[in-house]
Design a protein around this motif. Structure first.
Motif, mmCIF file in Angstrom:
data_model
loop_
_atom_site.group_PDB
_atom_site.id
_atom_site.type_symbol
_atom_site.label_atom_id
_atom_site.label_comp_id
_atom_site.label_asym_id
_atom_site.label_seq_id
_atom_site.Cartn_x
_atom_site.Cartn_y
_atom_site.Cartn_z
ATOM 1 N N LEU A 41 0.877 -1.265 -0.010
ATOM 2 C CA LEU A 41 -0.128 0.135 -0.095
ATOM 3 C C LEU A 41 0.836 1.248 0.031
ATOM 4 C CD1 LEU A 41 -2.845 -0.937 2.363
ATOM 5 C CD2 LEU A 41 -2.970 -0.633 0.130
ATOM 6 N N GLY A 42 1.988 1.106 0.744
ATOM 7 C CA GLY A 42 2.841 2.461 0.775
ATOM 8 C C GLY A 42 3.303 2.535 -0.803
ATOM 9 N N PHE A 43 3.816 1.466 -1.404
ATOM 10 C CA PHE A 43 4.274 1.658 -2.716
ATOM 11 C C PHE A 43 3.266 2.350 -3.842
ATOM 12 C CE2 PHE A 43 7.818 -1.265 -1.969
ATOM 13 C CZ PHE A 43 8.932 -0.349 -2.502
ATOM 14 N N ILE A 44 2.065 1.754 -3.609
ATOM 15 C CA ILE A 44 0.794 2.219 -4.375
ATOM 16 C C ILE A 44 0.438 3.838 -4.149
ATOM 17 C CG2 ILE A 44 -1.642 1.699 -4.620
ATOM 18 C CD1 ILE A 44 -1.289 -1.107 -4.260
ATOM 19 N N PHE A 45 0.482 4.080 -2.857
ATOM 20 C CA PHE A 45 -0.012 5.558 -2.519
ATOM 21 C C PHE A 45 1.200 6.637 -2.502
ATOM 22 C CE2 PHE A 45 -3.371 2.988 -0.705
ATOM 23 C CZ PHE A 45 -4.465 3.542 -1.472
ATOM 24 N N PHE A 46 2.301 6.115 -2.095
ATOM 25 C CA PHE A 46 3.696 6.927 -2.247
ATOM 26 C C PHE A 46 4.588 6.157 -2.097
ATOM 27 C CE2 PHE A 46 6.081 10.317 0.062
ATOM 28 C CZ PHE A 46 5.997 11.315 -0.891
ATOM 29 N N TRP A 47 5.285 5.980 -3.167
ATOM 30 C CA TRP A 47 6.269 5.178 -3.246
ATOM 31 C C TRP A 47 7.461 5.167 -2.217
ATOM 32 C CZ3 TRP A 47 11.562 6.386 -4.215
ATOM 33 C CH2 TRP A 47 11.500 7.580 -4.680
ATOM 34 N N PRO A 48 7.870 6.418 -1.692
ATOM 35 C CA PRO A 48 9.047 6.606 -0.684
ATOM 36 C C PRO A 48 8.586 5.810 0.643
ATOM 37 C CG PRO A 48 8.866 8.749 -1.735
ATOM 38 C CD PRO A 48 7.435 7.833 -2.367
ATOM 39 N N VAL A 49 7.371 5.724 0.937
ATOM 40 C CA VAL A 49 6.755 5.144 2.038
ATOM 41 C C VAL A 49 6.886 3.662 1.997
ATOM 42 C CG1 VAL A 49 4.536 4.656 3.589
ATOM 43 C CG2 VAL A 49 5.142 6.926 2.847
ATOM 44 N N GLY A 50 6.551 3.079 0.929
ATOM 45 C CA GLY A 50 6.647 1.757 0.499
ATOM 46 C C GLY A 50 8.112 1.408 0.812
ATOM 47 N N LEU A 51 9.101 2.324 -0.019
ATOM 48 C CA LEU A 51 10.487 1.614 0.244
ATOM 49 C C LEU A 51 11.110 1.851 1.484
ATOM 50 C CD1 LEU A 51 12.830 1.287 -1.949
ATOM 51 C CD2 LEU A 51 13.104 3.759 -2.075
ATOM 52 N N ALA A 52 10.373 2.756 2.239
ATOM 53 C CA ALA A 52 10.877 2.927 3.639
ATOM 54 C C ALA A 52 10.658 1.650 4.427
ATOM 55 C CB ALA A 52 10.414 4.343 4.351
#
Length: 141
Positions: A29-40
């Motif tokens: 979901l982090g990658f879908i909505f805001f990729w830096p969150v997914g990466l973090a």
């Protein structure tokens, strides 16, 4: 601790209770909505070894608990070191509690000293004929 600083720990606890699938879902979901969150989240999962363990929950039971929180230090694999670490952490907790008790005694002694000084000033004012509401003539008071 304020609610603003407590939410990351609460979110981590919530995800840990639900296991690795919850962490993976949060990462996706982090990658879908805001990729830096997914990466973090991906880096955090790798760094904390959540990606490579069978369950996220097992690491919370190896550490020492204080107020329902673990120290975040899983077993090192060396039982002698783990025993030493546990003893050291226990000793530090005891020293912290003793120091907190010492500080409390200091505060109580200061409060008593200030109260005694107030009562002495009040008794002196009553002896000198001033009323209890009249300020004393002493310039230091």
């Amino acid at each position: 601790m304020t609610a603003l600083t407590a939410w990351p720990g609460q979110a981590q606890d919530w995800l840990d209770e639900r296991g690795k699938p919850a962490w993976i879902a949060a990462m996706v979901l982090g990658f879908i909505f805001f990729w830096p969150v997914g990466l973090a989240l991906l880096f955090y999962m790798i760094w904390s070894k959540r990606m490579f363990t069978g369950s996220c929950r097992h690491s919370r039971h190896h550490g020492h608990h204080r107020h329902g929180r673990s120290y975040g230090m899983p077993s090192s694999g060396n039982s002698a070191f783990d025993a030493y670490k546990a003893d050291t952490l226990k000793r530090l907790e005891e020293e912290q509690e003793a120091f907190s008790a010492f500080l409390q005694r200091l505060r109580e002694a200061k409060d008593k000293q200030e109260f005694d000084a107030f009562m002495d000033d009040r008794a002196r004012a009553a002896r000198d004929g001033a009323g209890p509401d009249t300020p004393s003539a002493d310039p230091a008071a």
